[in-house]
Write an enzyme that holds these catalytic residues in place. Structure first.
Site, PDB file in Angstrom:
ATOM      1  N   ASP A 146       0.821  -1.207   0.000  1.00 34.06           N
ATOM      2  CA  ASP A 146       0.000   0.000   0.000  1.00 34.06           C
ATOM      3  C   ASP A 146       0.862   1.267   0.000  1.00 34.06           C
ATOM      4  O   ASP A 146       1.873   1.332   0.687  1.00 34.06           O
ATOM      5  CB  ASP A 146      -0.903  -0.040   1.251  1.00 34.06           C
ATOM      6  CG  ASP A 146      -2.079   0.903   1.137  1.00 34.06           C
ATOM      7  OD1 ASP A 146      -2.289   1.456   0.049  1.00 34.06           O
ATOM      8  OD2 ASP A 146      -2.788   1.068   2.147  1.00 34.06           O
ATOM      9  N   HIS A 147       0.423   2.229  -0.747  1.00 33.88           N
ATOM     10  CA  HIS A 147       1.111   3.538  -0.800  1.00 33.88           C
ATOM     11  C   HIS A 147       2.612   3.410  -1.062  1.00 33.88           C
ATOM     12  O   HIS A 147       3.432   3.977  -0.339  1.00 33.88           O
ATOM     13  CB  HIS A 147       0.847   4.335   0.487  1.00 33.88           C
ATOM     14  CG  HIS A 147      -0.471   5.043   0.429  1.00 33.88           C
ATOM     15  ND1 HIS A 147      -0.641   6.211  -0.260  1.00 33.88           N
ATOM     16  CD2 HIS A 147      -1.675   4.714   0.917  1.00 33.88           C
ATOM     17  CE1 HIS A 147      -1.918   6.572  -0.177  1.00 33.88           C
ATOM     18  NE2 HIS A 147      -2.562   5.680   0.520  1.00 33.88           N
ATOM     19  N   GLU A 166      -3.194  -0.423  -8.528  1.00 29.97           N
ATOM     20  CA  GLU A 166      -4.033   0.698  -8.084  1.00 29.97           C
ATOM     21  C   GLU A 166      -3.204   1.970  -8.090  1.00 29.97           C
ATOM     22  O   GLU A 166      -2.061   1.979  -7.645  1.00 29.97           O
ATOM     23  CB  GLU A 166      -4.568   0.439  -6.666  1.00 29.97           C
ATOM     24  CG  GLU A 166      -5.300   1.662  -6.096  1.00 29.97           C
ATOM     25  CD  GLU A 166      -6.151   1.352  -4.881  1.00 29.97           C
ATOM     26  OE1 GLU A 166      -6.911   0.357  -4.915  1.00 29.97           O
ATOM     27  OE2 GLU A 166      -6.059   2.091  -3.894  1.00 29.97           O
ATOM     28  N   LYS A 190      -8.195   9.516  10.137  1.00 36.64           N
ATOM     29  CA  LYS A 190      -8.052   8.138  10.604  1.00 36.64           C
ATOM     30  C   LYS A 190      -8.911   7.869  11.849  1.00 36.64           C
ATOM     31  O   LYS A 190      -8.935   8.670  12.772  1.00 36.64           O
ATOM     32  CB  LYS A 190      -6.597   7.851  10.957  1.00 36.64           C
ATOM     33  CG  LYS A 190      -5.610   8.184   9.854  1.00 36.64           C
ATOM     34  CD  LYS A 190      -5.532   7.090   8.823  1.00 36.64           C
ATOM     35  CE  LYS A 190      -4.539   7.462   7.727  1.00 36.64           C
ATOM     36  NZ  LYS A 190      -4.474   6.491   6.666  1.00 36.64           N
ATOM     37  N   HIS A 216      -9.942   5.203   0.237  1.00 37.69           N
ATOM     38  CA  HIS A 216      -8.864   5.048   1.226  1.00 37.69           C
ATOM     39  C   HIS A 216      -9.252   5.622   2.572  1.00 37.69           C
ATOM     40  O   HIS A 216     -10.214   6.378   2.673  1.00 37.69           O
ATOM     41  CB  HIS A 216      -7.604   5.765   0.745  1.00 37.69           C
ATOM     42  CG  HIS A 216      -6.858   4.997  -0.303  1.00 37.69           C
ATOM     43  ND1 HIS A 216      -5.513   5.163  -0.524  1.00 37.69           N
ATOM     44  CD2 HIS A 216      -7.265   4.058  -1.178  1.00 37.69           C
ATOM     45  CE1 HIS A 216      -5.129   4.366  -1.502  1.00 37.69           C
ATOM     46  NE2 HIS A 216      -6.169   3.685  -1.922  1.00 37.69           N
TER      47      HIS A 216
HETATM   48 ZN    ZN Z   1      -4.516   6.454   0.640  1.00 40.83          ZN
END
Ligand code: ZN
Length: 493
Positions: free
Chosen positions: A181-182, A276, A318, A350
């Site tokens: 991810d990222h 992605e 978050k 996200h």
């Molecule tokens: Zn993100």
């Protein structure tokens, strides 16, 4: 070593075993995880708990050569059967995933709905399995960013192995996604691919916004000023000269970087990898026209995206619910969705944990085709378990988190202020937004905190507590993910 002898002997009575559950009665009274029983290619596997903190894989077969390459702690032979007791380590997880491809990482491409779950501690996949089992969504059990790896002191292989063993123990046999991810650099993408991950989320934020310096594009832009472009829902996109100049300045570097990553690393990596693109970590919401500009050029350069994460309108902080106007979110989402539909990929939402108020819109407006990344709040659910099982440990972690909050804010953008966080909390205050955010972003500091003697301050006790209370942890995480999947309409309540 004798406690599995009767299972081995019983094997003799089942020459044509087809169903591993036939062994259920033999494992009663032992600490075998019933759901873990698997009979595959002449080997019976199960996960056994040797003490509250240790698990082992047991493999029984009458063809010992089948276990070649699997690391074993001990093995015994009785008659024609061999039983091996094996560590559930990284190497053995990879042995499994190489041999039984259907049990490990795979592409989510054919699944309309997919959910990224992530697990910072490497303990909660069984809870994820219990929840996802109630739906037809494709789970991405392994999902971590480099930032999370650094803050938790784990590697991509650790993450994938933990997710694998968690899924294996819980009897999940349908494969799952593993999302790097990222990822921001070529090295990070290589690292995830070399670790067997099935999904790359490329974060090109370092290449967005910087004015394009020098260099001439090798290929002409595929979008022309004055041209009109029709989306599948009939919406027409038109670009002025000025807009083209503007989007080129902001996004061209990112487009070229994305295209290079795809063509240099993903093509020819020998397997189907989901790609992605994330453009969500920017200062302002992604203009739908800019989204179209980026997507059209990528598609024209032969880069097929599985999903794309724009930055939607509103705030996705978050650990707490969406902040913003839900109707405006919907209007914005519809435009992005029309672009995604035109090019054939899914939108990816996200920081998707706890955004309960927008889930119904996501489910409806995407027409049931989306990727949602819920991640770090499983850590909060784990802390909820610590709070009830070991309040003293929780209290210590809480004060440490408060003391070090400002350090953690360097890594995560949240609106939480030390001055408004209470000094200590009771169970009823755990869900206060500022408490959740504080505990959410301080995980790295808490996991890496050391005593004066250099010993882990919390990490060992935390893992001990969670392993001792694994049923409660599993149920708590399951309930938490259930709430997400219900709001998305994936679990009918
Ligand atoms: Zn993100």
């Amino acid at each position: 070593m004798t406690d599995f002898i009767d299972i081995i002997e019983a094997l003799g009575a089942y020459p044509g075993i087809e169903d591993a559950s036939a062994f259920g009665s033999y494992v009663k009274g032992r600490n075998v995880y019933k759901d873990s029983l698997l009979l595959a290619d002449g080997i019976l596997f199960m996960v056994n708990k040797t003490d509250p903190f240790t698990k082992e894989l047991v493999a029984i077969t009458d063809e010992p050569h089948l276990l070649a390459g699997l690391a074993t702690n001990t093995s015994i032979h009785t008659g024609k059967h061999m039983m091996a007791r094996c560590p559930m380590n990284v190497a053995n997880a990879y042995w499994f995933m190489a041999r039984y491809k259907n049990l490990g990482p795979k592409s989510m491409k054919d699944h309309p709905v997919s959910v990224g779950l992530g697990d910072r501690l490497g303990l909660v996949t069984p809870g994820h399995v219990a929840s996802v089992r109630k739906t037809s969504a494709f789970p991405v059990f392994a999902q971590q960013s480099i930032r999370e790896l650094n803050l938790t002191g784990r590697t991509f292989k650790d993450v994938l192995a933990d997710a694998f063993w968690g899924a294996f123990r819980a009897g999940w046999r349908e494969g799952f996604g593993a999302d790097g991810d990222h990822l921001k650099t070529e090295e990070e993408v290589k690292y995830a691919l070399d670790s067997g991950f099935s999904m790359i989320t490329l974060d090109c934020s370092n290449h967005i916004g910087s004015e394009r310096i020098g260099g001439v594009r090798a290929k002409p832009l595929s979008i022309k000023a004055g041209g009109t472009y029709k989306l599948t829902d009939g919406t027409v996109m038109a670009f002025s000269d000025n807009e083209i100049r503007n989007y080129t300045a902001i996004y061209q570097n990112a487009i070229e970087f994305t295209s290079a990553i795809y063509h240099d690393l993903l093509v020819g990596c020998g397997r189907k990898v989901d790609f992605e693109l994330s453009i969500d970590e920017t200062g302002t919401p992604t203009d739908p026209k800019a989204h179209y500009f980026v997507a059209k050029q990528l598609v024209d350069e032969g880069v097929p995206l599985t999903s794309l994460a724009p930055r939607f309108i509103g705030e996705f902080q978050k650990g707490i619910d969406y902040i913003g106007d839900i109707a405006r979110f919907g209007e914005d989402f519809v435009l992005h969705q029309a672009i995604a539909d035109t090019f054939g990929y899914k939108l990816s939402v996200h920081s998707g944990s706890d955004k309960f108020s927008i889930y119904p819109s996501v489910a409806e407006l995407s027409k049931g085709r989306f990727h949602l990344k819920t991640a770090g709040t499983n850590w909060l659910e784990a802390l909820r378990v610590v709070m009830s099982a070991n309040p003293e440990l929780f209290a210590q972690m809480y004060s440490y988190a408060k003391e070090h909050l400002d350090e953690a804010k360097a890594y995560y953008k949240v609106d939480v202020d030390k001055a408004y966080v209470p000094d200590a909390i009771g169970i009823g205050s755990f869900d206060r937004p500022n408490v959740r955010q504080m505990m959410h972003i301080t995980y790295g500091l808490l996991l890496s905190a050391k005593t004066a003697a250099g010993e882990p301050l919390f990490r060992t006790r935390l893992y001990r507590c969670l392993r001792e209370n694994e049923d409660l942890l599993g149920r708590t995480v399951e309930g938490h993910i259930d709430n997400h999947l219900k709001a998305l309409g994936l679990i009918k309540s």
